[in-house]
Write an enzyme that holds these catalytic residues in place. Structure first.
Site, PDB file in Angstrom:
ATOM      1  N   ASP A 132       0.960  -1.253  -0.096  1.00 30.69           N
ATOM      2  CA  ASP A 132       0.165  -0.172  -0.042  1.00 30.69           C
ATOM      3  C   ASP A 132       0.893   1.174  -0.072  1.00 30.69           C
ATOM      4  OD1 ASP A 132       0.817  -0.733   2.540  1.00 30.69           O
ATOM      5  OD2 ASP A 132      -0.730   0.708   3.575  1.00 30.69           O
TER       6      ASP A 132
ATOM      7  N   GLU B 161      -0.014  -1.012   5.471  1.00 32.36           N
ATOM      8  CA  GLU B 161       1.100  -0.432   6.659  1.00 32.36           C
ATOM      9  C   GLU B 161       0.786   1.017   6.950  1.00 32.36           C
ATOM     10  OE1 GLU B 161       4.819   1.090   8.109  1.00 32.36           O
ATOM     11  OE2 GLU B 161       3.835   1.765   6.281  1.00 32.36           O
TER      12      GLU B 161
HETATM   13 ZN   LIG Z   1       6.886   1.930   4.268  1.00 36.18          ZN
END
Ligand SMILES: [Zn+2]
Length: 383
Positions: free
Chosen positions: A78, A140
């Site tokens: 992501d 994340e």
């Molecule tokens: Zn990162």
């Protein structure tokens, strides 16, 4: 299964292909399914884990080899959005020797490098002793429990215990190889509310102003020295990030004042110790002080000599640089795996991550791939 020819895998082309997926958390847009096919093509067994709720992230596990020594490569596909200024974030382009696009550094370039490094390593040493387990999450940047934490809960019973973990986050500062993140401080958020009694500014005896109380408390927590000697590890640091009263006039004493702060804490402390200390000061000062805490992660330090040496030697031989070791910077998913095995972070140059026109030198795609490949050799073939 027919394996992909190595000539079909270029770290630069793979980085470009990954950047073209606009995988802004928690959207995946097919990025992990694309990587799943590539991992299968180079000989990994893969499992794509679907979101468990409509807004949840995808996660991917890819594993190969057998034997006790298990190296995890932890990463995320992501990315953060373009930001407030428009730019062509998901159409990667090359300009003046740089590759520009959202995620080239944080951290699709690192993933591409590790994929190609693994393919080269497996071709040279198809019967190496040990396991490579690649864990990639689609969340994340926001960091919900459905990201790395859920992925680890799934993977540990199937592929654990893990020996060591390399996190592919962009750890280099100015030049590829100049810095390895050996750990991070813990992180704790505070929301402080001072309660008072509203009244006329001319008659403070009939009111109770919460602002001086809040300022006294903030002064206490910002002045405190958390450790006398932090040694090589980054010292604890508290930052007040907001003070809010929301009072537009000057003749009313407000009934409440609020503040927010974040502390990054040293290895000597746990979030529970810090919460207890902050709470004690508040209780001693006034019952009108109410504090809410949110612990984001504990501090950790990698003390795995074998992995550290394997990486440092790879960096020196490929890049001719002696890396420094740091423990500063923000939290990463390394904090979740560090309670299971030692974790170290090494990847692309981080100086434009989350910026407009995020970039890396084009040459770093191949250079990082070579570092990862030599690292795999050093890690698995040397004792
Ligand atoms: Zn990162």
């Amino acid at each position: 299964m027919r394996l992909l020819p190595l000539s079909a895998l270029s770290p630069l082309e793979l980085t470009r292909a990954l950047v073209a997926f606009p995988s802004i958390t928690p959207k995946d847009e097919g990025c992990l399914a694309f990587l799943k096919d590539i991992f299968q093509g180079i000989g990994f067994v893969t499992t794509l884990l679907e979101p468990t709720n409509p807004d949840g992230p995808w996660n991917l596990c890819a594993a190969c080899g057998s034997g006790e020594k298990t190296l995890v490569f932890l990463g995320h596909t992501d990315v953060v959005p373009e930001g407030t200024e428009p730019w062509d974030a998901f159409s990667p382009r090359e300009e003046d020797g740089f590759l520009i696009g959202r995620g080239v550094a944080d951290m699709k370039g690192g993933i591409a490098a590790f994929v190609v490094a693994s393919a080269r390593f497996l071709q040279k040493y198809p019967h190496f002793s040990g396991k490579i387990v690649v864990l990639l999450t689609g969340d994340e940047e926001v960091g919900t429990p459905d990201g790395a934490q859920a992925l680890l809960s799934w993977a540990i019973p199937r592929y654990g215990p893990f020996t060591s973990c390399l996190v592919g986050e962009p750890s280099s500062y100015r030049l590829l190889g100049d810095n390895i993140a050996l750990g991070h401080r813990g992180s704790l958020d505070l929301h402080i509310t001072a309660h008072g009694l509203q009244g006329h500014a001319a008659s403070p005896e009939r009111a109770r102003n919460p602002i001086p109380l809040l300022l006294r408390y903030l002064d206490k927590i910002t002045q405190h020295v958390w450790e006398q000697d932090p040694g090589d590890f980054a010292a604890s640091h508290l930052e007040v990030t907001s003070i809010d009263v929301g009072n537009p006039v000057s003749n009313i004493i407000p009934s409440r004042a609020e503040a927010r702060a974040n502390i990054r804490f040293h290895l000597q402390h746990t979030s529970n110790d810090i919460i207890r200390q902050m709470q004690t000061w508040a209780t001693e000062m006034s019952p009108d002080l109410i504090i809410e805490f949110c612990a984001n992660g504990e501090s950790f330090l990698c003390q795995d000599e074998h992995m550290t040496q394997a990486l440092e030697k790879a960096i020196k031989s490929v890049l001719n640089i002696t890396p420094q070791y740091s423990t500063g910077g923000g939290t990463t998913d390394g904090r979740f795996i560090s309670s299971h095995c030692p974790a170290i972070e090494f990847g692309m140059v981080c100086n434009t991550i989350h910026h407009k026109n995020e970039r890396i030198p084009v040459a770093d795609c191949e250079r990082l791939t070579q570092v990862y490949e030599i690292f795999l050799q050093n890690f698995f073939l040397e004792s």
